[in-house]
Design a protein around this motif. Sequence first.
Motif, PDB file in Angstrom:
ATOM      1  N   PRO A  70       0.808  -1.235   0.000  1.00 10.50           N
ATOM      2  CA  PRO A  70       0.000   0.000   0.000  1.00 10.50           C
ATOM      3  C   PRO A  70       0.835   1.276   0.000  1.00 10.50           C
ATOM      4  O   PRO A  70       0.504   2.236  -0.705  1.00 10.50           O
ATOM      5  CB  PRO A  70      -0.831  -0.129   1.280  1.00 10.50           C
ATOM      6  N   ARG A  90       0.593   3.919  -2.940  1.00 10.86           N
ATOM      7  CA  ARG A  90       0.066   5.247  -2.622  1.00 10.86           C
ATOM      8  C   ARG A  90       0.982   6.333  -3.186  1.00 10.86           C
ATOM      9  O   ARG A  90       0.519   7.306  -3.793  1.00 10.86           O
ATOM     10  CB  ARG A  90      -0.083   5.400  -1.108  1.00 10.86           C
ATOM     11  N   ARG A  97       0.340   9.037  -6.425  1.00  9.82           N
ATOM     12  CA  ARG A  97       0.550  10.480  -6.397  1.00  9.82           C
ATOM     13  C   ARG A  97       1.418  10.931  -7.575  1.00  9.82           C
ATOM     14  O   ARG A  97       1.200  12.004  -8.159  1.00  9.82           O
ATOM     15  CB  ARG A  97       1.168  10.895  -5.063  1.00  9.82           C
ATOM     16  N   ALA A 139      -4.565   4.107  -6.429  1.00  5.44           N
ATOM     17  CA  ALA A 139      -5.053   4.578  -5.137  1.00  5.44           C
ATOM     18  C   ALA A 139      -6.032   3.594  -4.525  1.00  5.44           C
ATOM     19  O   ALA A 139      -5.974   3.290  -3.321  1.00  5.44           O
ATOM     20  CB  ALA A 139      -5.710   5.944  -5.301  1.00  5.44           C
ATOM     21  N   ALA A 193      -4.303   0.643  -3.225  1.00  6.89           N
ATOM     22  CA  ALA A 193      -3.594   0.961  -1.983  1.00  6.89           C
ATOM     23  C   ALA A 193      -4.544   1.201  -0.817  1.00  6.89           C
ATOM     24  O   ALA A 193      -4.096   1.364   0.315  1.00  6.89           O
ATOM     25  CB  ALA A 193      -2.726   2.202  -2.201  1.00  6.89           C
ATOM     26  N   ASP A 228      -6.462   3.870  -0.606  1.00 11.87           N
ATOM     27  CA  ASP A 228      -6.442   5.313  -0.360  1.00 11.87           C
ATOM     28  C   ASP A 228      -7.712   5.926  -0.955  1.00 11.87           C
ATOM     29  O   ASP A 228      -7.740   6.381  -2.099  1.00 11.87           O
ATOM     30  CB  ASP A 228      -5.200   5.935  -0.995  1.00 11.87           C
TER      31      ASP A 228
END
Length: 430
Positions: free
Chosen positions: A185, A189, A193, A222, A225, A227
């Motif tokens: 993760p 993540r 980004r 994302a 992960a 997120d």
Amino acid sequence: MAPEDAHGQQFGTELKRWRRDRDLSLEALADLSKYSKGYLSKIESGAKPPNVALARRLDNLLGAGGALAGLVPVHHPPRAEAGATDAGGDWTIQMQDDGAGGFQAISRRALLTSTAATVAMGWPRPRAAPTGPVLGDGVAAYVQLLHDVRRLGQSGRPADVLKIVAAVVHSLRTQAGLAREADRPGLLRVGARFAEYAGWMAQESGDPRACAWWNGLAGDMAREAGDGELGTYMLIRAAEVALYEDDPLGTVRAAEAALAAATTPRVRAMALQRLAQGHGLAGDELECLRLLDRAAEQAQEADPAPAAALPVLGSATMRDPAAFVRGWCLLDLARPRESAEILGREFEHIPAHAHRVRARYGARLALALAEQRELEAACAVLGPVVEVVRFVDSATVRSDLRRLNQTLRRWHGDPAVVRIMPELAMALHP
């Protein structure tokens, strides 16, 4: 007869002619040139080929004006293979999902001919790493790199920055595929980004299809992960893309989807801001202002991001992003004076190194000033903007510059407008 022999025979004949024209014996020429009479005799007969140094010396002694020296070809040393010395040409990099890939440089000479002058290297699919954890500073180094890349994106050409970011995304995806479950993760993540920023750079390059692809990849990474905040933010990015394409309906729909999925005050505030901008673009003043007020309430509840964490979602170079959004909306709502007051006040607080952000909001400020016919002030703001856009490139800024160009043409005889229009024209044609 070999070409060298032909050159030697011609040189010898011409040397004899020039020597006799100067009424010099072979012995006298030998004395002047410091070469032996026998050696010069062999040169004249063509038995020995002349070298460049001798030809130039005899040319000078006989006053031949280059006629003799020009008969001796200059042999340049052979060049190395084009692929080894010619760094120009095309570079091809392949990055596969399993981590394998390769690099190939094809020289310009190889492109123009049928030669295979290339430099190539490959990297195999990486073997699975031992089941130990990712090294402690590994992810932290990528986080720092993300901060640095975002700063680079403020002054570099987006297409160049995108090359760097794409390679980092590939590296992080590969590492995530090999990492133990607990480490995946974190890697995904950070990779998401980077992919999100790649979408920004693609948008700034004027490539909406590539922007959508990178945004989709960022959303996928994302979600993998876990997120949820970043996954929702990608819907906000979709609203921003529609906004810059002057699509109010697309902006509203994407922002509404983001608002429905938002779980944190910060993301809700950004979703409400994009929703307000969509209604402002559509000319719905009451709804736009109502949504801006709601966004301000949510922004006050948002927690500040830790200094050592990933960069905050959205812009990190503006003192008050909500104020800029309000100024942006007021311009779309045909209230340029109020817009200029807000944008002008906040514009002064944008850091000097944030060239791209300063250009974006400087273009909006200049437009707000121009629409109330404050032409001298508008052109004063516009000057640095067009200079920056020419070097860093920005499709989003150019969208406002095109509108500004149309506005300024209404007063094409104004001295300030006359001075700035050539510069503006260059910025509009990268």
